[in-house]
Structure formats: C-alpha cells, structure tokens
Design a protein around this motif. Sequence first.
Motif, PDB file in Angstrom:
ATOM      1  N   GLU A 150      -8.932  -1.852  -7.725  1.00 37.62           N
ATOM      2  CA  GLU A 150      -8.760  -0.772  -6.748  1.00 37.62           C
ATOM      3  C   GLU A 150      -9.287   0.576  -7.233  1.00 37.62           C
ATOM      4  N   PHE A 151      -9.499   0.714  -8.550  1.00 34.88           N
ATOM      5  CA  PHE A 151      -9.970   2.001  -9.074  1.00 34.88           C
ATOM      6  C   PHE A 151     -10.846   1.772 -10.292  1.00 34.88           C
ATOM      7  N   THR A 152     -11.598   2.793 -10.639  1.00 35.69           N
ATOM      8  CA  THR A 152     -12.497   2.703 -11.788  1.00 35.69           C
ATOM      9  C   THR A 152     -12.275   3.899 -12.711  1.00 35.69           C
ATOM     10  N   VAL A 153     -12.444   3.650 -13.999  1.00 34.96           N
ATOM     11  CA  VAL A 153     -12.310   4.703 -15.011  1.00 34.96           C
ATOM     12  C   VAL A 153     -13.681   4.904 -15.644  1.00 34.96           C
ATOM     13  N   ALA A 154     -14.166   6.117 -15.571  1.00 37.42           N
ATOM     14  CA  ALA A 154     -15.441   6.483 -16.188  1.00 37.42           C
ATOM     15  C   ALA A 154     -15.167   7.420 -17.366  1.00 37.42           C
ATOM     16  N   GLU A 155     -16.210   8.031 -17.895  1.00 39.57           N
ATOM     17  CA  GLU A 155     -16.070   8.885 -19.069  1.00 39.57           C
ATOM     18  C   GLU A 155     -15.088  10.037 -18.844  1.00 39.57           C
ATOM     19  N   SER A 156     -15.159  10.673 -17.677  1.00 38.11           N
ATOM     20  CA  SER A 156     -14.286  11.829 -17.427  1.00 38.11           C
ATOM     21  C   SER A 156     -13.562  11.760 -16.086  1.00 38.11           C
ATOM     22  N   THR A 157     -13.657  10.622 -15.373  1.00 37.33           N
ATOM     23  CA  THR A 157     -13.025  10.516 -14.049  1.00 37.33           C
ATOM     24  C   THR A 157     -12.287   9.192 -13.865  1.00 37.33           C
ATOM     25  N   VAL A 158     -11.308   9.246 -12.988  1.00 40.58           N
ATOM     26  CA  VAL A 158     -10.606   8.067 -12.475  1.00 40.58           C
ATOM     27  C   VAL A 158     -10.763   8.157 -10.968  1.00 40.58           C
ATOM     28  N   THR A 159     -11.355   7.125 -10.349  1.00 41.16           N
ATOM     29  CA  THR A 159     -11.726   7.206  -8.935  1.00 41.16           C
ATOM     30  C   THR A 159     -11.359   5.921  -8.206  1.00 41.16           C
ATOM     31  N   HIS A 160     -10.980   6.069  -6.936  1.00 38.77           N
ATOM     32  CA  HIS A 160     -10.734   4.883  -6.101  1.00 38.77           C
ATOM     33  C   HIS A 160     -12.038   4.105  -5.944  1.00 38.77           C
ATOM     34  N   LYS A 161     -11.934   2.809  -5.689  1.00 37.78           N
ATOM     35  CA  LYS A 161     -13.118   1.990  -5.401  1.00 37.78           C
ATOM     36  C   LYS A 161     -13.213   1.811  -3.891  1.00 37.78           C
ATOM     37  N   GLU A 162     -14.312   2.288  -3.350  1.00 41.53           N
ATOM     38  CA  GLU A 162     -14.563   2.196  -1.914  1.00 41.53           C
ATOM     39  C   GLU A 162     -14.456   0.744  -1.455  1.00 41.53           C
ATOM     40  N   GLY A 163     -13.658   0.515  -0.408  1.00 41.92           N
ATOM     41  CA  GLY A 163     -13.512  -0.822   0.156  1.00 41.92           C
ATOM     42  C   GLY A 163     -12.531  -1.715  -0.579  1.00 41.92           C
ATOM     43  N   ARG A 164     -12.056  -1.288  -1.736  1.00 45.83           N
ATOM     44  CA  ARG A 164     -11.111  -2.093  -2.525  1.00 45.83           C
ATOM     45  C   ARG A 164      -9.732  -1.442  -2.653  1.00 45.83           C
ATOM     46  N   PHE A 165      -9.706  -0.114  -2.559  1.00 52.33           N
ATOM     47  CA  PHE A 165      -8.462   0.645  -2.704  1.00 52.33           C
ATOM     48  C   PHE A 165      -7.618   0.455  -1.445  1.00 52.33           C
ATOM     49  N   ASN A 166      -6.339   0.088  -1.633  1.00 51.47           N
ATOM     50  CA  ASN A 166      -5.441  -0.224  -0.516  1.00 51.47           C
ATOM     51  C   ASN A 166      -4.668   0.971   0.036  1.00 51.47           C
ATOM     52  N   ALA A 167      -5.117   2.175  -0.220  1.00 41.66           N
ATOM     53  CA  ALA A 167      -4.613   3.415   0.391  1.00 41.66           C
ATOM     54  C   ALA A 167      -3.232   3.854  -0.092  1.00 41.66           C
ATOM     55  N   GLN A 168      -2.653   3.183  -1.074  1.00 40.83           N
ATOM     56  CA  GLN A 168      -1.335   3.563  -1.581  1.00 40.83           C
ATOM     57  C   GLN A 168      -1.469   4.185  -2.962  1.00 40.83           C
ATOM     58  N   LEU A 169      -1.001   5.422  -3.097  1.00 41.78           N
ATOM     59  CA  LEU A 169      -1.027   6.116  -4.385  1.00 41.78           C
ATOM     60  C   LEU A 169       0.231   6.946  -4.508  1.00 41.78           C
ATOM     61  N   SER A 170       0.946   6.796  -5.622  1.00 43.64           N
ATOM     62  CA  SER A 170       2.126   7.607  -5.894  1.00 43.64           C
ATOM     63  C   SER A 170       2.075   8.289  -7.252  1.00 43.64           C
ATOM     64  N   LYS A 171       1.151   7.817  -8.120  1.00 45.26           N
ATOM     65  CA  LYS A 171       1.053   8.401  -9.461  1.00 45.26           C
ATOM     66  C   LYS A 171      -0.306   8.048 -10.053  1.00 45.26           C
ATOM     67  N   LEU A 172      -0.831   8.986 -10.823  1.00 42.05           N
ATOM     68  CA  LEU A 172      -2.081   8.769 -11.541  1.00 42.05           C
ATOM     69  C   LEU A 172      -1.944   9.431 -12.901  1.00 42.05           C
ATOM     70  N   THR A 173      -2.311   8.726 -13.947  1.00 31.57           N
ATOM     71  CA  THR A 173      -2.206   9.248 -15.310  1.00 31.57           C
ATOM     72  C   THR A 173      -3.514   9.025 -16.048  1.00 31.57           C
ATOM     73  N   ALA A 174      -3.965  10.028 -16.775  1.00 28.05           N
ATOM     74  CA  ALA A 174      -5.176   9.900 -17.593  1.00 28.05           C
ATOM     75  C   ALA A 174      -4.979  10.669 -18.893  1.00 28.05           C
ATOM     76  N   VAL A 175      -5.475  10.082 -19.976  1.00 28.42           N
ATOM     77  CA  VAL A 175      -5.425  10.716 -21.293  1.00 28.42           C
ATOM     78  C   VAL A 175      -6.841  10.699 -21.850  1.00 28.42           C
ATOM     79  N   GLY A 176      -7.317  11.861 -22.260  1.00 29.85           N
ATOM     80  CA  GLY A 176      -8.661  11.959 -22.808  1.00 29.85           C
ATOM     81  C   GLY A 176      -8.663  12.560 -24.196  1.00 29.85           C
ATOM     82  N   ARG A 177      -9.623  12.108 -24.990  1.00 34.92           N
ATOM     83  CA  ARG A 177      -9.825  12.684 -26.325  1.00 34.92           C
ATOM     84  C   ARG A 177     -10.638  13.954 -26.166  1.00 34.92           C
TER      85      ARG A 177
END
Length: 169
Positions: A136-163
């Motif tokens: 449902e989502f993808t993690v890139a070098e500096s972003t966390v993004t929904h996947k078009e056509g795969r994300f089921n429209a429900q989001l309550s929390k998002l967490t990311a930790v970067g160096r």
Amino acid sequence: MTNPGPFCVHNMAFLLLCGIIAVFVAAEASSEKTKTVEFNVKPGGVVHSFTEGVRDYECTFTYASQGGTNEQWLMSVGLSDDDSLFSCSVWRPQGKSYLFFTQFKAELKGTRIEYANAYSQIAAGGQSDVPLKPEEFTVAESTVTHKEGRFNAQLSKLTAVGRTQRDEL
C-alpha cells in the motif's frame, strides 16, 4: 578571620548567575530536540501540507482526504541524543481516522530514511496498531508515499526515522 571583600562576593554572585544561566540554556537546548504540535487534517479532496522541524531537519506531511469533518492530528519530530537520527510521527490521537485518504506523503529533509511504517489503525481502547500492507505504500530515500491504486484509503499513523547527513570530522 578575614572578611571577604566586595570583590569576592561579586565573583561568587557572578559564578552563581553563570550556573543558573547554564542550567536554563541546557534545558532549552534539550527541549529544542523534540516537538509535538497539533494540526487539523481537512477533508475536501484538496491537497494540504503541514511541516514541522527541529534545527536543520524538517518533516512535511502532504495529503488529500474525503468525508467527514476536520480531525485533530499530532506531529512529533525529534533528534536522537547524538543528533544522528531524526524521527517524524504523524497520527490521530483518538485512534482510527474516519477520513478517506486519497493520497499521502511524508518527506524528511536532511535525512536518509532507515525505517518507516504506516498504520490504518493505532492502538486505542484495547486495540492494537494495524499496519498498512507493504504493497500500500513505498519508502524511498527521503519519502514515504502511498501507492497509487494499491492504497486502501485508511491512514491513522505514519512514522519515519532517518539518519541525518551530518559531516563527520
């Protein structure tokens, strides 16, 4: 016994004042490492962004949602004690969101993401966190993004930790 002169008393007062200032500066510096702020997630299908940062690092949460009314959400950003990690969490403190998200993206500026996850429901009222499916989502070098056509429209929390990308001496 000799009586301390005014010079000695002034030095003692100056040292005491410096000590008090140092305590306040240290307390202020540690509070600058983390922030939690409240913001409204607004439905209506329009793309909105909310940004918060600590020092040279920022987290931007961009989204579009439908249904319901505004919801109060929180964003926490923080630096680890050694300034090597920057974290960003965005969540609805009441648990499950009743909005339908058509898109979302979290971007961490000044870091390279090492860990990220997104949840359709967070622990509240005896319930457990329910993570989104990896497809449902993808993690890139500096972003966390929904996947078009795969994300089921429900989001309550998002967490990311970067160096952080600090220059080492």
